[in-house]
Design a protein around this motif. Structure first.
Motif, mmCIF file in Angstrom:
data_model
loop_
_atom_site.group_PDB
_atom_site.id
_atom_site.type_symbol
_atom_site.label_atom_id
_atom_site.label_comp_id
_atom_site.label_asym_id
_atom_site.label_seq_id
_atom_site.Cartn_x
_atom_site.Cartn_y
_atom_site.Cartn_z
ATOM 1 N N LEU A 91 5.925 152.455 83.994
ATOM 2 C CA LEU A 91 4.498 152.741 84.150
ATOM 3 C C LEU A 91 4.207 153.492 85.439
ATOM 4 O O LEU A 91 4.824 153.227 86.471
ATOM 5 C CB LEU A 91 3.713 151.429 84.155
ATOM 6 N N ASP A 92 3.231 154.387 85.389
ATOM 7 C CA ASP A 92 2.708 155.013 86.605
ATOM 8 C C ASP A 92 1.577 154.188 87.195
ATOM 9 O O ASP A 92 1.364 154.174 88.401
ATOM 10 C CB ASP A 92 2.185 156.431 86.304
ATOM 11 N N GLN A 93 0.834 153.506 86.317
ATOM 12 C CA GLN A 93 -0.296 152.702 86.783
ATOM 13 C C GLN A 93 -0.723 151.739 85.678
ATOM 14 O O GLN A 93 -0.324 151.883 84.517
ATOM 15 C CB GLN A 93 -1.486 153.598 87.167
ATOM 16 N N ALA A 94 -1.507 150.748 86.068
ATOM 17 C CA ALA A 94 -2.090 149.815 85.100
ATOM 18 C C ALA A 94 -3.606 149.854 85.249
ATOM 19 O O ALA A 94 -4.124 150.028 86.357
ATOM 20 C CB ALA A 94 -1.572 148.402 85.334
ATOM 21 N N VAL A 95 -4.296 149.723 84.136
ATOM 22 C CA VAL A 95 -5.760 149.729 84.128
ATOM 23 C C VAL A 95 -6.212 148.395 83.556
ATOM 24 O O VAL A 95 -5.822 148.029 82.445
ATOM 25 C CB VAL A 95 -6.298 150.892 83.250
ATOM 26 N N LEU A 96 -7.001 147.657 84.327
ATOM 27 C CA LEU A 96 -7.532 146.386 83.836
ATOM 28 C C LEU A 96 -9.002 146.580 83.498
ATOM 29 O O LEU A 96 -9.801 146.950 84.359
ATOM 30 C CB LEU A 96 -7.370 145.285 84.888
ATOM 31 N N ILE A 97 -9.347 146.349 82.223
ATOM 32 C CA ILE A 97 -10.738 146.433 81.795
ATOM 33 C C ILE A 97 -11.382 145.071 82.010
ATOM 34 O O ILE A 97 -10.891 144.052 81.508
ATOM 35 C CB ILE A 97 -10.852 146.845 80.309
ATOM 36 N N CYS A 98 -12.474 145.067 82.782
ATOM 37 C CA CYS A 98 -13.180 143.829 83.120
ATOM 38 C C CYS A 98 -14.625 143.929 82.629
ATOM 39 O O CYS A 98 -15.145 145.025 82.429
ATOM 40 C CB CYS A 98 -13.198 143.611 84.635
ATOM 41 N N THR A 99 -15.264 142.796 82.446
ATOM 42 C CA THR A 99 -16.693 142.783 82.140
ATOM 43 C C THR A 99 -17.329 141.636 82.913
ATOM 44 O O THR A 99 -16.688 140.615 83.174
ATOM 45 C CB THR A 99 -16.953 142.585 80.631
ATOM 46 N N LEU A 100 -18.591 141.818 83.258
ATOM 47 C CA LEU A 100 -19.318 140.777 83.993
ATOM 48 C C LEU A 100 -20.276 140.017 83.071
ATOM 49 O O LEU A 100 -21.032 139.168 83.510
ATOM 50 C CB LEU A 100 -20.082 141.408 85.157
ATOM 51 N N LYS A 101 -20.221 140.375 81.783
ATOM 52 C CA LYS A 101 -21.105 139.741 80.797
ATOM 53 C C LYS A 101 -20.515 139.982 79.408
ATOM 54 O O LYS A 101 -20.027 141.061 79.117
ATOM 55 C CB LYS A 101 -22.503 140.382 80.906
ATOM 56 N N GLU A 102 -20.573 138.956 78.565
ATOM 57 C CA GLU A 102 -20.211 139.061 77.139
ATOM 58 C C GLU A 102 -18.867 139.727 76.875
ATOM 59 O O GLU A 102 -18.826 140.771 76.219
ATOM 60 C CB GLU A 102 -21.326 139.791 76.372
ATOM 61 N N PRO A 103 -17.725 139.169 77.267
ATOM 62 C CA PRO A 103 -17.502 137.944 78.056
ATOM 63 C C PRO A 103 -17.376 138.295 79.540
ATOM 64 O O PRO A 103 -17.218 139.458 79.888
ATOM 65 C CB PRO A 103 -16.153 137.464 77.514
ATOM 66 N N ARG A 104 -17.434 137.284 80.392
ATOM 67 C CA ARG A 104 -17.273 137.527 81.829
ATOM 68 C C ARG A 104 -15.801 137.388 82.200
ATOM 69 O O ARG A 104 -15.159 136.404 81.857
ATOM 70 C CB ARG A 104 -18.106 136.517 82.627
ATOM 71 N N THR A 105 -15.280 138.391 82.873
ATOM 72 C CA THR A 105 -13.896 138.324 83.371
ATOM 73 C C THR A 105 -13.912 137.587 84.702
ATOM 74 O O THR A 105 -14.627 137.977 85.620
ATOM 75 C CB THR A 105 -13.319 139.740 83.584
ATOM 76 N N SER A 106 -13.132 136.525 84.810
ATOM 77 C CA SER A 106 -13.131 135.741 86.049
ATOM 78 C C SER A 106 -12.351 136.471 87.139
ATOM 79 O O SER A 106 -11.416 137.229 86.857
ATOM 80 C CB SER A 106 -12.507 134.363 85.811
#
Length: 309
Positions: A91-106
């Motif tokens: 891998l060159d990089q990793a992308v983490l998709i987060c959300t703050l609502k519906e659902p909330r990523t801790s």
């Protein structure tokens, strides 16, 4: 001939050569019996392998060798807590998709992912999705997290895959790179990939109302060629990111903001919890290290079981 692993479907793999030929490939039995391979999957998406087309079947091939990996990222295997599963390699990089609502990523989940990536020297981009449903409370939280993580050295983005807001910026950071994309189920990962690759039409699933958690739509990692250049590895939605192959003594090295202080602690084997003369705790007290990140560190530290040798 050489080929890249694009998809794993149990005992068969989809592989593609540099000239764009695609084969259904399987492993020689020798790899399955290799006791040096401690993961549940000896071959992973992103691996560069040697293949030999099978006689009499132009579509099938045999994997005869696996090239050394530049890096890889692992998680605890669903088949056993003490086993590891290689999510993807090279891998060159990793992308983490987060959300703050519906659902909330801790924040704990984010920090576990960052630790795992740092352990394998993989840069991470944090993309917060669902901007279109954020109100003042969520925007304040985003600004707080953006300040925290950019201060540590991570790139942070805010987008809406549903409204295709910020998609051009995402395309720019993915261009000509091999990127792993991960996140909880329900964060809009499939919607984002559909924005990046029109025509792919990945299945998307609404967040289940009774639990607030997303439903699983991707069942195994799969790599795609991006129209603008580069490759994207889509991974199954993960509920937990178990830390594997990291000892208690190593953990602080993967909290990037702690690194400048590690040599200043009174004890070489300082775990930064109860030891006197701890430079990391002093940096937390002075505000140079975030209290929330320190709490994440202490929480992860408690979950690490030391192997007995």
């Amino acid at each position: 001939m050489q080929a890249l692993i694009y998809k794993s479907t149990g005992s068969w793999y989809v592989v593609k050569t540099a000239t764009g030929e695609t084969f259904q490939a399987r492993m020689k039995g020798i790899f399955k019996k290799n006791e040096d391979i401690t993961s549940t999957n000896p071959v992973a998406v992103g691996d560069l392998v040697e293949i030999e087309p099978e006689d009499g079947d132009a579509a099938n091939a045999m994997i005869t060798a696996i090239s050394d990996r530049r890096n890889y990222i692992v998680r605890s295997s669903p088949h056993g807590r003490n086993k590891k599963h290689i999510v993807a390699a090279n891998l060159d990089q990793a992308v983490l998709i987060c959300t703050l609502k519906e659902p909330r990523t801790s924040q704990g989940f984010i920090d576990r992912f960052l630790v795992t990536a740092a352990a394998y020297h993989i840069p991470v981009i944090l993309i917060f999705n669902k901007k279109d449903i954020y109100r003042e409370k969520e925007m304040e939280k985003f600004e707080e997290l953006e300040e925290l993580y950019t201060g540590i050295g991570y790139q942070v983005m805010l987008i809406s895959a549903k409204e295709e807001d910020g998609i051009e910026e995402v395309k720019a950071v993915l261009k000509d790179k091999t990127s792993l994309m991960s996140g909880h189920s329900g964060v809009g990962k499939s919607s984002l990939i559909n924005d990046l690759m029109p025509g792919l039409d990945l299945r998307t699933t609404a967040v289940s109302g009774w639990s607030g958690k997303g439903l699983h739509t991707t069942t195994s990692a799969e790599m795609y060629d991006l129209p603008e250049g580069g490759r994207l590895i889509d991974t199954p939605g993960v509920r937990e990111f178990g830390i594997v192959d990291i000892s208690k003594a190593e953990l602080s090295h993967y909290f990037l903001e702690m690194q400048p202080y590690l040599d200043e602690c009174q004890f070489n084997n300082c775990l930064h919890i109860n030891e006197p003369g701890c430079a990391v705790k002093a940096a937390v007290n002075s505000g140079d290290i975030s209290v929330d990140r320190y709490v994440s560190y202490a929480t992860i530290l408690e979950t690490i079981e030391e192997k007995e040798y």
